[in-house]
Design a protein around this motif. Structure first.
Motif: not given
Length: 479
Positions: A208-216
């Protein structure tokens, strides 16, 4: 004519993946089931009867196309089986590991009802997607177009992550906010590694992160950022916080040292498995090593606690449940695994209070129960047997009585957030939309404590509803 690859349940018996011996698996937190070999996966898939009305599919919350991907597996078309499985389930390898198949798909298998033993659906599902990862069939998230709309998701558990996956694949800009330092919610910190090894969850988080989802991460809504600010920042908000407030037992001595919440005990154990510094574990406060452990509860969380205690080196582990084995809400497969590993179940037993020495618990006052006459629904209520009380020695007692919603309108200073009398968020049934414009909710915070597979379904359905609304708005704006 090609040889029929299916309907072999008559001459091929059900065969689960090999399970490690109890004495061996007590020593670590690795998963207890081995992986199917390719030939065995084909063989077990071929037992499917391909029935006209697939009850397995109907009783799966995601309505996974189980008969078709079983047939593809039996025919050796494994990549196609994976693609079909992934089409309806964001995390099939996770569901294959932790879904209570004995209550869902496998429990409603037609050939099980005919006495031939259910198809091992969960194990095949796990095998298909694990193989897909190994073979490189799991493709990166790569939207064909980037869109300007943004969605903020509060909670990085399975419901929130499933929604993030669907939205990001459509090009929506997605940010996931979570109070913990790792994404995954209970997949990461609640479920022990012997049921779900953590690299399986980390792999999906990374995708998900590599696909562009940003995690805060390490972000507590209501403290670090306000709910109002999130609404102003995003076009839509999905609340996917889950339910983390433990149900308490109001009984004498319940405030004593050594009376623990299940979530605290399991989180400490999982953090230790990650290699984190966990002072409460190292001090012994959240560590069962060398102790007599009593777990109160009958669900899957209770099973996680008793089996974790065994692995931590408890001298004895007992589980108190106020009903009998047949009425146990947790997976029967988990009960069997726990018994094999040395857990003792005290059926028809309920806590009355706690024996306290100094400021620490030393025992549980137990009252024996019996099941009374059935009510209108057929449910038998437990009744106390007078004069049958006794004390169960305990160094720590773990309360696994379920979870309730936190008071989000109060925590977030949002009195208009619509909640039920139980504290769950009120939503429209299929879309997850609330009465607040642009605010949605999914998973346990809507349903109450439930299954991971239901959270995944809610997340996917909500994301589709948001996309439909955004697409409609884009058409109107273009006119």
């Amino acid at each position: 004519m090609a040889k029929q690859p299916m309907l072999k349940f008559v001459n091929i018996e059900r065969d689960m993946p090999q399970k490690r011996e109890a004495g061996e698996r007590r020593e670590d937190f690795n998963e207890i089931y081995a992986e199917y070999a390719d030939a065995k996966a084909k063989e077990q898939s071929s037992r499917c009867s391909q029935c006209g009305v697939p009850y397995c599919q109907q009783h799966c919350p995601l309505h996974n196309n189980i008969p078709d991907w079983l047939r593809l597996t039996a025919e050796g078309r494994l990549q196609e089986a994976y693609e079909l499985s992934q089409a309806t389930n964001t995390f099939p390898e996770i569901c294959g590991r932790i879904c209570p198949q004995d209550r869902l798909c496998e429990g409603n298998c037609v050939i099980e009802g005919s006495g031939h033993g259910t198809v091992t659906i969960g194990s095949v599902e796990k095998y298909i997607t694990d193989t897909a990862w190994d073979q490189g069939w799991v493709l990166p998230i790569s939207p064909s177009v980037e869109r300007a709309e943004t969605v903020g998701i509060i909670g990085a558990g399975p419901g929130g992550l499933a929604a993030a996956d669907v939205l990001r694949r459509a090009g929506i800009q997605v940010t996931v906010y979570d109070r913990y330092d790792r994404a995954g919610g209970l997949l990461t910190y609640g479920i022990p590694g012997f049921k779900l090894e953590k690299d399986v969850v980390v792999r999906r988080n990374n995708q998900l992160a590599q696909g562009g989802v940003k995690f805060e991460l390490n972000t507590d809504v209501g403290t670090d950022i306000s709910f109002a600010d999130l609404r102003a920042k995003h076009d839509a908000i999905i609340i996917a916080t889950g339910v983390y407030k433990s149900r308490d037992l109001q009984a004498e001595g319940s405030e004593a040292g050594g009376v623990l919440r299940a979530i605290d005990f399991l989180t400490a154990s999982n953090r230790k498995s990650f290699g984190d510094a966990v002072p409460e574990f190292d001090s012994g406060a959240l560590n069962a090593e060398g102790k007599k452990v009593v777990v109160i509860g009958g669900g899957d969380t209770a099973m996680d606690c008793v089996r974790t205690s065994i692995r931590q080196g408890a001298t004895s582990v007992k589980c108190l449940y106020r009903r009998d084995r047949a009425n146990m809400p947790g997976s029967q497969r988990e009960v069997q695994n726990a018994e094999e590993e040395g857990v003792v179940f005290e059926w028809l037993s309920a806590p009355k209070g706690f024996v306290v020495e100094g400021d620490a618990v030393s025992g549980v006052m137990v009252q024996k129960m019996r099941l009374g006459a059935p009510d209108a629904t057929g449910r038998q209520a437990p009744e106390v047997i007078d004069g049958a009380d006794y004390v169960e020695d305990a160094d720590i007692v773990i309360m696994a009585l379920g979870f309730e919603p936190e008071a989000l309108p109060t925590l977030w200073n949002e009195p208009e957030l619509p909640v039920s009398r139980w504290g769950t968020i009120l939503t429209e049934y299929t879309s997850g939309a609330t009465q607040m414009d642009g605010v949605y909710a999914v998973g346990d915070i809507v349903r109450g404590a439930s299954l991971v597979v239901w959270a995944i379904k809610d997340g996917r359905d909500c994301a589709e509803a948001i996309l439909e609304k955004m697409n409609a708005n884009a058409v109107i704006a273009a006119e």
